[in-house]
Each structure stands twice: as structure tokens, then as C-alpha cells.
Design an enzyme around this catalytic site. Sequence first.
Site, short mmCIF file in Angstrom:
data_model
loop_
_atom_site.label_atom_id
_atom_site.label_comp_id
_atom_site.label_asym_id
_atom_site.label_seq_id
_atom_site.Cartn_x
_atom_site.Cartn_y
_atom_site.Cartn_z
N GLY A 126 71.85 8.04 1.73
CA GLY A 126 71.08 6.81 1.62
C GLY A 126 69.81 6.90 2.44
N GLY A 127 69.85 6.37 3.65
CA GLY A 127 68.67 6.27 4.51
C GLY A 127 67.85 7.55 4.61
N GLU B 141 82.88 7.89 0.37
CA GLU B 141 81.99 7.14 1.26
C GLU B 141 82.76 6.08 2.02
OE1 GLU B 141 77.64 7.58 -0.05
OE2 GLU B 141 78.43 5.75 -0.92
N GLU C 294 78.48 -0.93 -2.05
CA GLU C 294 77.63 -2.12 -2.01
C GLU C 294 77.78 -2.94 -3.29
OE1 GLU C 294 74.03 -0.07 -0.94
OE2 GLU C 294 74.88 0.30 1.03
N SER D 260 75.86 7.78 6.40
CA SER D 260 75.07 8.20 7.56
C SER D 260 74.99 9.71 7.71
CB SER D 260 75.60 7.54 8.83
OG SER D 260 75.53 6.13 8.74
N GLY E 126 75.17 3.33 6.19
CA GLY E 126 74.03 2.61 6.76
C GLY E 126 74.25 2.13 8.18
N HIS F 244 79.55 2.20 -6.27
CA HIS F 244 79.12 2.23 -4.86
C HIS F 244 79.71 1.03 -4.12
CE1 HIS F 244 76.59 2.09 -1.31
NE2 HIS F 244 76.38 3.37 -1.53
N ASN G 54 70.43 8.41 -2.65
CA ASN G 54 70.68 7.07 -3.19
C ASN G 54 69.65 6.16 -2.54
OD1 ASN G 54 71.55 4.56 -3.93
ND2 ASN G 54 73.42 4.59 -2.69
N TRP G 55 68.60 5.87 -3.30
CA TRP G 55 67.48 5.11 -2.71
C TRP G 55 67.81 3.64 -2.51
CZ3 TRP G 55 62.21 6.91 -5.22
CH2 TRP G 55 62.03 8.28 -5.00
N LYS G 56 68.88 3.16 -3.16
CA LYS G 56 69.26 1.74 -3.08
C LYS G 56 68.08 0.86 -3.55
CE LYS G 56 72.52 3.08 0.42
NZ LYS G 56 73.44 2.66 1.44
P1 PGA Z 1 73.58 6.01 4.19
O1 PGA Z 1 74.05 5.56 2.72
O2 PGA Z 1 73.32 7.50 4.11
O3 PGA Z 1 72.34 5.21 4.45
O4 PGA Z 1 74.71 5.70 5.11
C1 PGA Z 1 74.91 6.37 1.96
C2 PGA Z 1 75.19 5.69 0.65
O5 PGA Z 1 75.32 4.46 0.63
O6 PGA Z 1 75.30 6.34 -0.41
#
Ligand code: PGA
Length: 256
Positions: A237-238, A170, A100, A216, A176, A98, A13-15
Site C-alpha cells: 500500500g503506502g 494481509e 478495507e 506495512s 497502514g 481487500h 495497491n494505490w487505494k
Molecule cells: P500498507 O497496505 O502497505 O499501506 O500496509 C497494504 C494493503 O492494504 O494492501
Amino acid sequence: MNKALRKAVIAGNWKMNKTPAEAKELLEGILPLVKDAGCDVIACVPFVDLQTALEVTRGTNVKIGAENCHWEKSGAYTGEISAEMLTAMGVEYVIIGHSERRTYFGETDVTVQKRVRAALDAGLTVILCVGEYLEQREQGITDELVAMQTKIALGGVSKEELSRVIIAYEPVWAIGTGRTATAQQANEVCAVIRATLAGLYGKDAADATTVQYGGSMNAGNAAELLAQPDVDGGLIGGASLKPADFAKIVSAATEG
Ligand code: PGA
């Protein structure tokens, strides 16, 4: 324990990261490292990167997803993108709900349900995100909350359509933050999600559904998380922005 019945899926998930040129570079870094993956590999990228990502991954084992879609097919929804627009491009996956989007953009369980419906109708496979805030975990309501999010989002989804749904657990406090759920915590809630699916669709359908953990997950902790009986993959994500780290997670899923 029916892990063999379902596919392990690692999705990036590149956001809100990477321009089209940067997306090309990142994917060109990832592709050779994951070409022998024993699991499904997906990159969910910003809308403006989709065309480039589809071109760069054509003929490879990496599939492309979007990070959201609207529930209407077209109309006066400034700034939105419909599920049909995505399938017309060749996009196969979409993340829905998601945290976010729930936290910063007013997404609710009801709008999540509408988006899931639209995505399935358009032929997409959905990565549906559910998860609790830290206060909710501390209050001891994680299981009920995640079960409720799952049930509402899947309202109206048939058993046959469930084969095009992946669920990502999640915990919001782990996204994050570098603070991962323990393997046991991740497995417990993934199992709650599977039990919820069994209640809605029966055990066979639940056993066949991929339930990912996200929050994470990284090259160092992926193996332990993915070895859990109810954790079938990861939403990353990251670490999905770093080819070597993402590839390590993909290998861990292959072994997990
Ligand atoms: P993260 O993000 O791996 O940076 O914690 C996961 C996500 O939001 O899907």
C-alpha cells in the site's frame, strides 16, 4: 520448499490515491527503476486512473490492475464496475476482498466469492486478500479463519483457474499501521494458505500458486519477509506510492 516453482509478484495497491495526472507522474517515476525486475510487477490503481496507467505502461514490464470489480456483467448497480469493463480496457489484474472493502463497504466472504468468479470468467487474474483482525489473532483463530476465507472465496474455482489466482495474506492489524507481521508470522500464515490450497487442489497446484504478504511491507523490511519460504511476493500500500521504496521492494523480491 518449492519457491522456484512459482513467480514472485510485487503488486502496488494505490487505494484511493492519485488523480490521472498524478498517476502518470508516479508510474513514470517507477518504470525506469523496475525495468530489470526479476519478478512480476503490478500497479493496482483507482478506476479513473486505469486508462492513463495502461497507456503509460504499454510495452513495459509493469502490468495494471483494478482494486475491485462487481460480479454482474452489467445492470442496475449504480457506482459499480464489471470485470468485463476492465478486460475490455486491457486491465489484467484485480484485487478482490481487500480488508478495507470488507470493513468499510460490507464485503463478505460470499460477495468475495461472487467477485472472484466474475473476474475469472472475464479473464482477469485475481489478487485475493485474506487476513485476520487483531482480536481474532489474539483469540488464536487466525489459521482457521484464513483457511475458511480462502476456501469460501475459491468455491467453484477449478484447478486450471487457480493458475490465475494470487493470494495475499494481509493481517488487518498490519495494514497502514506501520506494524508489520514478523517474518515468521507472515510465513506461518502463508504456509497455512498453501496447505489449504493443497487440500483443495493437490500439492502441485498449491506449490505453483503465488502467496503474497501485505501489511506495512516497506523498503526496510521487505527483504526479510520475502526471504521466507512461503512468502512469494507482496501487496504494497503506502510504499507503492514512493518510487524508490517500491523499487527496493521489487529488488528484494528478485533476490528473495
Ligand atoms: P500498507 O497496505 O502497505 O499501506 O500496509 C497494504 C494493503 O492494504 O494492501
